[in-house]
Design a protein around this motif. Sequence first.
Motif, PDB file in Angstrom:
ATOM      1  N   VAL B  19       0.829  -1.207   0.000  1.00 35.63           N
ATOM      2  CA  VAL B  19       0.000   0.000   0.000  1.00 35.63           C
ATOM      3  C   VAL B  19       0.857   1.248   0.000  1.00 35.63           C
ATOM      4  CG1 VAL B  19      -1.602   1.312   1.423  1.00 35.63           C
ATOM      5  CG2 VAL B  19      -1.970  -1.084   1.075  1.00 35.63           C
ATOM      6  N   ARG B  20       1.982   1.226   0.700  1.00 35.90           N
ATOM      7  CA  ARG B  20       2.647   2.464   1.055  1.00 35.90           C
ATOM      8  C   ARG B  20       3.895   2.774   0.223  1.00 35.90           C
ATOM      9  NH1 ARG B  20       2.503   6.374   1.079  1.00 35.90           N
ATOM     10  NH2 ARG B  20       3.199   7.961   2.498  1.00 35.90           N
ATOM     11  N   LYS B  21       4.453   1.786  -0.455  1.00 34.51           N
ATOM     12  CA  LYS B  21       5.697   2.036  -1.191  1.00 34.51           C
ATOM     13  C   LYS B  21       5.389   2.555  -2.583  1.00 34.51           C
ATOM     14  CE  LYS B  21       8.371   0.848   2.030  1.00 34.51           C
ATOM     15  NZ  LYS B  21       9.319   1.748   2.650  1.00 34.51           N
ATOM     16  N   ARG B  22       6.365   3.253  -3.174  1.00 35.32           N
ATOM     17  CA  ARG B  22       6.136   3.818  -4.499  1.00 35.32           C
ATOM     18  C   ARG B  22       6.818   3.028  -5.598  1.00 35.32           C
ATOM     19  NH1 ARG B  22       7.075  10.151  -3.768  1.00 35.32           N
ATOM     20  NH2 ARG B  22       5.102  10.609  -2.745  1.00 35.32           N
ATOM     21  N   ASN B  23       7.826   2.280  -5.230  1.00 36.98           N
ATOM     22  CA  ASN B  23       8.563   1.518  -6.233  1.00 36.98           C
ATOM     23  C   ASN B  23       7.752   0.286  -6.636  1.00 36.98           C
ATOM     24  OD1 ASN B  23      10.482   0.086  -7.638  1.00 36.98           O
ATOM     25  ND2 ASN B  23      12.123   0.942  -6.423  1.00 36.98           N
ATOM     26  N   ILE B  25       8.737  -2.519  -7.877  1.00 35.04           N
ATOM     27  CA  ILE B  25       9.354  -3.761  -7.411  1.00 35.04           C
ATOM     28  C   ILE B  25       9.036  -3.988  -5.938  1.00 35.04           C
ATOM     29  CG2 ILE B  25      11.539  -4.939  -7.135  1.00 35.04           C
ATOM     30  CD1 ILE B  25      10.717  -4.770  -9.948  1.00 35.04           C
ATOM     31  N   LYS B  26       9.013  -2.896  -5.148  1.00 31.99           N
ATOM     32  CA  LYS B  26       8.653  -3.049  -3.729  1.00 31.99           C
ATOM     33  C   LYS B  26       7.206  -3.507  -3.587  1.00 31.99           C
ATOM     34  CE  LYS B  26      12.192  -1.672  -1.298  1.00 31.99           C
ATOM     35  NZ  LYS B  26      12.550  -1.078  -0.045  1.00 31.99           N
ATOM     36  N   ILE B  28       5.579  -5.366  -5.717  1.00 31.42           N
ATOM     37  CA  ILE B  28       5.562  -6.798  -6.065  1.00 31.42           C
ATOM     38  C   ILE B  28       6.064  -7.622  -4.890  1.00 31.42           C
ATOM     39  CG2 ILE B  28       6.568  -8.512  -7.605  1.00 31.42           C
ATOM     40  CD1 ILE B  28       6.588  -6.414  -9.767  1.00 31.42           C
ATOM     41  N   ILE B  93       8.691  -4.505 -16.099  1.00 32.91           N
ATOM     42  CA  ILE B  93       9.766  -4.287 -17.078  1.00 32.91           C
ATOM     43  C   ILE B  93       9.244  -3.451 -18.241  1.00 32.91           C
ATOM     44  CG2 ILE B  93      11.224  -5.472 -18.748  1.00 32.91           C
ATOM     45  CD1 ILE B  93      11.568  -7.691 -16.793  1.00 32.91           C
ATOM     46  N   ARG B  94       8.010  -3.731 -18.676  1.00 35.03           N
ATOM     47  CA  ARG B  94       7.407  -2.976 -19.782  1.00 35.03           C
ATOM     48  C   ARG B  94       7.236  -1.504 -19.387  1.00 35.03           C
ATOM     49  NH1 ARG B  94       7.474  -2.441 -24.235  1.00 35.03           N
ATOM     50  NH2 ARG B  94       5.848  -2.721 -25.770  1.00 35.03           N
ATOM     51  N   TYR B  96       8.987   0.096 -17.199  1.00 34.27           N
ATOM     52  CA  TYR B  96      10.306   0.722 -17.151  1.00 34.27           C
ATOM     53  C   TYR B  96      10.797   1.076 -18.552  1.00 34.27           C
ATOM     54  CZ  TYR B  96      14.952   1.732 -15.499  1.00 34.27           C
ATOM     55  OH  TYR B  96      16.112   2.379 -15.206  1.00 34.27           O
ATOM     56  N   GLU B  97      10.528   0.198 -19.509  1.00 33.61           N
ATOM     57  CA  GLU B  97      10.935   0.497 -20.891  1.00 33.61           C
ATOM     58  C   GLU B  97      10.262   1.767 -21.385  1.00 33.61           C
ATOM     59  OE1 GLU B  97      12.588  -1.498 -23.359  1.00 33.61           O
ATOM     60  OE2 GLU B  97      13.452  -2.665 -21.728  1.00 33.61           O
ATOM     61  N   PHE B 102      10.622   3.312 -12.091  1.00 31.74           N
ATOM     62  CA  PHE B 102       9.743   2.400 -11.360  1.00 31.74           C
ATOM     63  C   PHE B 102       8.810   3.145 -10.422  1.00 31.74           C
ATOM     64  CE2 PHE B 102      12.697  -1.417 -11.773  1.00 31.74           C
ATOM     65  CZ  PHE B 102      11.869  -1.999 -12.708  1.00 31.74           C
ATOM     66  N   ASP B 103       8.925   4.487 -10.358  1.00 31.37           N
ATOM     67  CA  ASP B 103       8.159   5.265  -9.389  1.00 31.37           C
ATOM     68  C   ASP B 103       6.721   5.419  -9.889  1.00 31.37           C
ATOM     69  OD1 ASP B 103       7.172   6.988  -7.578  1.00 31.37           O
ATOM     70  OD2 ASP B 103       8.928   8.278  -7.538  1.00 31.37           O
TER      71      ASP B 103
END
Lengths: 175, 112
Positions: B19-23, B25-26, B28, B93-94, B96-97, B102-103
């Motif tokens: 809920v709280r992270k912006r990345n 990957i975090k 996921i 990944i898509r 990011y491309e 990732f933000d």
Amino acid sequence: MIEINILLVFMIAAALIAVQVKDLLSSVIGIGAVGIGLSMAFLVMKAPDLAIMQLVVEILSLIILIRATIRKDLPFSTSGRWAFNTISTIIFLILFLVFAYLSFANIHTFGNPAIKTSQEYLSHVQGKAANLNIVESIMLRYRAVDTLGEASVLFAVVIGVLAIARRAWRRDGAE
Amino acid sequence: MITYFLCLVLFSIGLFCAVRKRNIIKIIIGIGIMEYAVNLFFILIGYRAQGRSPILARDQAITNIVDPLPQAVALTAIVIGLAVMLMLVALAIRIYERYGTFDITKINRLKE
């Protein structure tokens, strides 16, 4: 049953590290530690099939996550209403834990399961003795359609991943 | 009872992360932690103190083994969890491309 509590504390510590550390690669390693701890917890909880499966799945997902995070990093930012949002989230999580703890009064205590459905399964399995492993018997006899659905979900995911990431990976290969 | 509670604490750590992270990957990783906690809760529900593994033997009875049904259910859920994580990573990944980040707060250009 002290072992499972020790393993759970280890998993909680690894999860906290994975959540709070800034480096993404360290975070991925943290969730790897959680997964290996979960595999050991399955072994302690007398579920060897699950322990093997969890180990394989953990290694695969670790490889996929490292492929996604390598050489990509993000600085930590505290813009916006960071403190307010974090504190309100934590308050709601504490409320969730309190109500969950109160609801534990309605389920059986740890270590004394009320086995009802499995009893039916087990009486059938014992008569036929098709497979010594009861979990595999349940998977193959009573939940066979479910296993077929799982396989079709895996194929659907493969098609979906190819559709999403095909162009991106081709560009990676051209570099 | 403390074991159930620790398992739910692990679930809430994953929920906080998602809920709280912006990345991305975090996020996921948070979803993965939640999934681990739910799988473990299934097994904890079916555990019998001093029970054996659910493998047939001559003196095996329903009163001295752990519950095999949650294990059969969780076996499916683990594999589906891998599939979900694969899908999420492909989407990340898509993204990011396309956006170079990732933000999730910077991904606001719907079209260009």
